[in-house]
Design a protein around this motif. Structure first.
Motif, short mmCIF file in Angstrom:
data_model
loop_
_atom_site.label_atom_id
_atom_site.label_comp_id
_atom_site.label_asym_id
_atom_site.label_seq_id
_atom_site.Cartn_x
_atom_site.Cartn_y
_atom_site.Cartn_z
N TRP A 54 49.57 -48.75 -7.54
CA TRP A 54 48.59 -48.37 -6.50
C TRP A 54 49.32 -48.09 -5.19
O TRP A 54 50.33 -48.73 -4.87
CB TRP A 54 47.61 -49.52 -6.29
CG TRP A 54 46.60 -49.34 -5.19
CD1 TRP A 54 45.29 -48.98 -5.34
CD2 TRP A 54 46.77 -49.56 -3.78
NE1 TRP A 54 44.65 -48.94 -4.12
CE2 TRP A 54 45.55 -49.29 -3.14
CE3 TRP A 54 47.86 -49.95 -2.99
CZ2 TRP A 54 45.37 -49.40 -1.76
CZ3 TRP A 54 47.69 -50.05 -1.61
CH2 TRP A 54 46.45 -49.78 -1.01
N ARG A 62 49.24 -35.02 -2.07
CA ARG A 62 49.58 -35.08 -3.48
C ARG A 62 50.68 -36.13 -3.63
O ARG A 62 51.74 -36.00 -3.02
CB ARG A 62 50.05 -33.72 -3.99
CG ARG A 62 50.53 -33.75 -5.44
CD ARG A 62 50.69 -32.36 -6.00
NE ARG A 62 49.39 -31.69 -6.08
CZ ARG A 62 49.22 -30.43 -6.45
NH1 ARG A 62 50.27 -29.68 -6.75
NH2 ARG A 62 48.00 -29.91 -6.52
N PRO A 81 51.36 -35.94 -10.90
CA PRO A 81 50.93 -36.37 -9.57
C PRO A 81 49.42 -36.60 -9.51
O PRO A 81 48.66 -36.09 -10.32
CB PRO A 81 51.34 -35.20 -8.67
CG PRO A 81 51.37 -34.02 -9.57
CD PRO A 81 51.80 -34.54 -10.91
N LEU A 82 49.01 -37.40 -8.53
CA LEU A 82 47.60 -37.64 -8.25
C LEU A 82 47.31 -37.23 -6.81
O LEU A 82 48.18 -37.32 -5.94
CB LEU A 82 47.25 -39.12 -8.44
CG LEU A 82 47.35 -39.69 -9.85
CD1 LEU A 82 47.03 -41.18 -9.82
CD2 LEU A 82 46.42 -38.95 -10.80
N ASN A 83 46.07 -36.81 -6.56
CA ASN A 83 45.67 -36.41 -5.22
C ASN A 83 44.96 -37.56 -4.51
O ASN A 83 43.99 -38.11 -5.03
CB ASN A 83 44.75 -35.19 -5.28
CG ASN A 83 45.47 -33.95 -5.77
OD1 ASN A 83 46.63 -33.73 -5.43
ND2 ASN A 83 44.80 -33.15 -6.58
N ALA A 84 45.45 -37.90 -3.33
CA ALA A 84 44.80 -38.90 -2.48
C ALA A 84 43.84 -38.15 -1.56
O ALA A 84 44.26 -37.35 -0.73
CB ALA A 84 45.84 -39.65 -1.66
N SER A 88 38.13 -41.42 -1.91
CA SER A 88 38.66 -42.74 -2.30
C SER A 88 39.40 -43.40 -1.15
O SER A 88 40.19 -44.32 -1.36
CB SER A 88 39.60 -42.61 -3.50
OG SER A 88 40.74 -41.83 -3.16
N ILE A 92 45.08 -44.25 -4.29
CA ILE A 92 45.24 -43.77 -5.67
C ILE A 92 45.83 -44.89 -6.51
O ILE A 92 46.54 -45.77 -6.00
CB ILE A 92 46.14 -42.50 -5.74
CG1 ILE A 92 47.55 -42.78 -5.20
CG2 ILE A 92 45.50 -41.34 -5.01
CD1 ILE A 92 48.60 -42.92 -6.24
N LYS A 93 45.51 -44.87 -7.78
CA LYS A 93 46.13 -45.81 -8.72
C LYS A 93 46.14 -45.17 -10.10
O LYS A 93 45.35 -44.26 -10.39
CB LYS A 93 45.40 -47.15 -8.74
CG LYS A 93 43.98 -47.12 -9.29
CD LYS A 93 43.39 -48.53 -9.27
CE LYS A 93 41.99 -48.56 -9.87
NZ LYS A 93 41.40 -49.93 -9.85
N ARG A 94 47.05 -45.64 -10.94
CA ARG A 94 47.12 -45.10 -12.29
C ARG A 94 47.70 -46.14 -13.23
O ARG A 94 48.39 -47.08 -12.82
CB ARG A 94 47.99 -43.85 -12.32
CG ARG A 94 49.48 -44.10 -12.14
CD ARG A 94 50.30 -42.84 -12.42
NE ARG A 94 50.08 -42.37 -13.78
CZ ARG A 94 50.14 -41.08 -14.14
NH1 ARG A 94 50.39 -40.15 -13.23
NH2 ARG A 94 49.95 -40.74 -15.39
#
Length: 517
Positions: A54, A62, A81-84, A88, A92-94
């Motif tokens: 996180w 990104r 990649p994840l978009n912040a 939210s 971001i978390k994964r």
């Protein structure tokens, strides 16, 4: 002993450096600079081959991610990649899968401004260790109750987090009351005309009770402004559960805020929904597709340890002053579906030790005014109210021959060890077990609470304020956490109750009735 995670200079300092820089820069400067990770990073819910990571940025970005088994990232594996984004709050978390077991894992975040992809942040690095598929020593800490009763971040910070970090635990189990959304703070706390506490770090969201989604988010961000919290997060996974103060004190469907002038929003269900979203956004808890807001879950931490996280808040019936005489939805504290899940998972568990992480103690009387807040119903006879559901669970554990269950909890703001003995109980159809209580991490100290005789708890140890004292500040030194060590060779479990000064107050070593591989 196993080689546990040691805080590296890079990991410890990374979260604090970027965060301090973001506070120091004016808004105009931040807008034209590179993205910043505002509140460090976190990992959580680690098992043998996967774990959650996180972070949070200061703008739409990104976020690129890499994982490696070396601090140099020589063998780095790039993740998608994840978009912040604002929806939210830029968090971001994964879930990172396919990790080697029993291995130090380093993870690195880099953010690119979505309005200028050439503007890159400084990298942010954290680490954790995956669980082993074979037997090795395990160490973890647990406690609860952070930033409560008006005691916030002073010039010493939340020191219990730093004390826990010295023990280099494999993970930290936060037993609930992770924030105090109903605990407004002031710059100073006075007693007898003297200032006894200064909240040297304070934000607007902590100056009032949380009602909006952004205010609930702000409660989480406040905790991560503490340098000790960020330092522990950088090198130690946290396994989160929640209790009442993530929403409002002692909440259930019977909670009435109509006379509470602090709240303009009186709808408990709406407050709980906003709080639940903030909880999942701001913590590295795993996502459950079947029930996206679920908190109860199992973490399988190798052949010697399964941890069962309970949610004793979301599915309970209303707090009442009269315990029900029969089991019904209104009498439950766990709810039928959670109980069925717990029985099934316990029965299937092959781990030596089954730790049941409860956000409230079983045998302590916890009042909500004239109402019953926890399990114990203040009675002296057969199980009543919520005790009926727990009695059913304990009977099942005995009849299914589920061995080596240990209960860990917090909530009551002191530390204690309870041994539940059917020979001393009103309800006797269960096997003996231990319950260990520890907290607060950084909040007012209270207690002790009365013991209810239904399940025969025997007080083996207690450390609490002297009679007549209540809501003692963290500076009084009565802040507590617990340490659990499981020996890879003998599979014995040693439980230690500790204080903020790193004093071992009491310990016990438990022998397993049977052993795993």
């Amino acid at each position: 002993m196993t080689r546990l995670l040691r805080p590296t200079r890079r990991a410890v300092l990374a979260g604090g450096t970027a965060f301090a820089a973001s506070l120091a820069m004016p808004a105009i400067s931040r807008a034209s600079s590179r993205p910043v990770f505002t509140h460090g990073l976190q990992s959580g819910d680690i098992d043998t081959t996967s774990g959650m990571i996180w972070t949070r940025t200061d703008r739409p970005a990104r976020v690129m991610m890499e994982v490696s088994t070396t601090e140099s990232f020589a063998d780095a594996r790039k993740l998608a990649p994840l978009n912040a984004l604002p929806d939210s709050d830029f968090a971001i978390k994964r879930l990172v899968e396919g990790l080697p077991s029993d291995q130090d894992i380093f993870y690195r975040f880099t953010a690119a401004d979505l309005s200028d992809v050439n503007a890159l942040s400084e990298p942010l690095v954290g680490q954790f260790r995956t669980a082993a598929m074979s037997r090795r020593d395990i160490r973890f800490a647990w406690s609860g109750d952070t930033a409560g009763q008006g005691w916030g971040i002073d010039d010493q910070g939340m020191r219990t987090y730093a004390t826990m970090a010295q023990h280099r635990p494999d993970f930290f189990l936060h037993s609930g009351d992770t924030i105090y959304a109903d605990g407004a703070m002031q710059d100073t706390v006075e007693k007898d005309g003297q200032t006894i506490w200064k909240n040297t770090v304070l934000i607007d969201e902590k100056r009032k009770v949380a009602e909006t989604l952004d205010e609930y988010r702000g409660q989480w961000k406040y905790n991560m402004m503490d340098e000790h919290v960020r330092a522990l997060n950088a090198v130690c996974p946290t396994f989160f559960q929640w209790d009442d103060h993530e929403v409002v004190n002692n909440w259930s469907s019977s909670k009435d805020l109509s006379a509470d002038e602090r709240y303009t929003e009186k709808n408990i269900a709406l407050l709980a929904a906003r709080a639940g979203r903030a909880f999942h956004e701001m913590t590295p808890i795993r996502y459950t597709p079947a029930e996206p807001g679920r908190v109860y879950r199992k973490i399988a931490y190798g052949p010697m340890l399964d941890i069962f996280f309970l949610d004793m808040r979301s599915y309970r019936g209303a707090n009442t002053d009269t315990p029900q005489s029969e089991l019904s939805d209104e009498a439950r504290i766990l709810g039928a579906e959670q109980v069925a899940w717990l029985k099934r998972e316990l029965a299937q568990s092959q781990a030596t030790w089954k730790v049941i992480a409860a956000d409230m103690p079983l045998g302590l009387v916890v009042p909500d005014g004239d109402k019953i807040e926890a399990v114990a119903d203040r009675g002296t006879g057969a199980p009543g109210g919520r005790e009926i559901e727990i009695a059913e669970l304990l009977r099942f554990i005995k009849s299914a021959r589920i061995l080596n269950t240990v209960w860990l909890t917090a909530d009551v703001h002191y530390t204690a060890a309870h041994y539940y003995d059917p020979n001393k109980a009103q309800f006797q159809d269960f096997e003996p077990f231990w319950e260990f209580v520890s907290g607060p991490l950084h909040a007012g100290t209270f207690g002790p609470n009365d013991l209810d005789p239904t399940f025969g708890p025997e007080l083996k140890f207690i450390k609490a304020p002297e009679a007549g004292q209540a809501n003692l500040p963290p500076s009084a030194g009565l802040q507590f956490f617990g340490l659990v060590d499981i020996d890879g060779a003998t599979q014995q479990m040693k439980v230690r109750l500790m204080d903020v000064g790193n004093t071992e107050l009491w310990s016990v070593t438990l022998d397993p009735e049977t052993a795993s591989i």
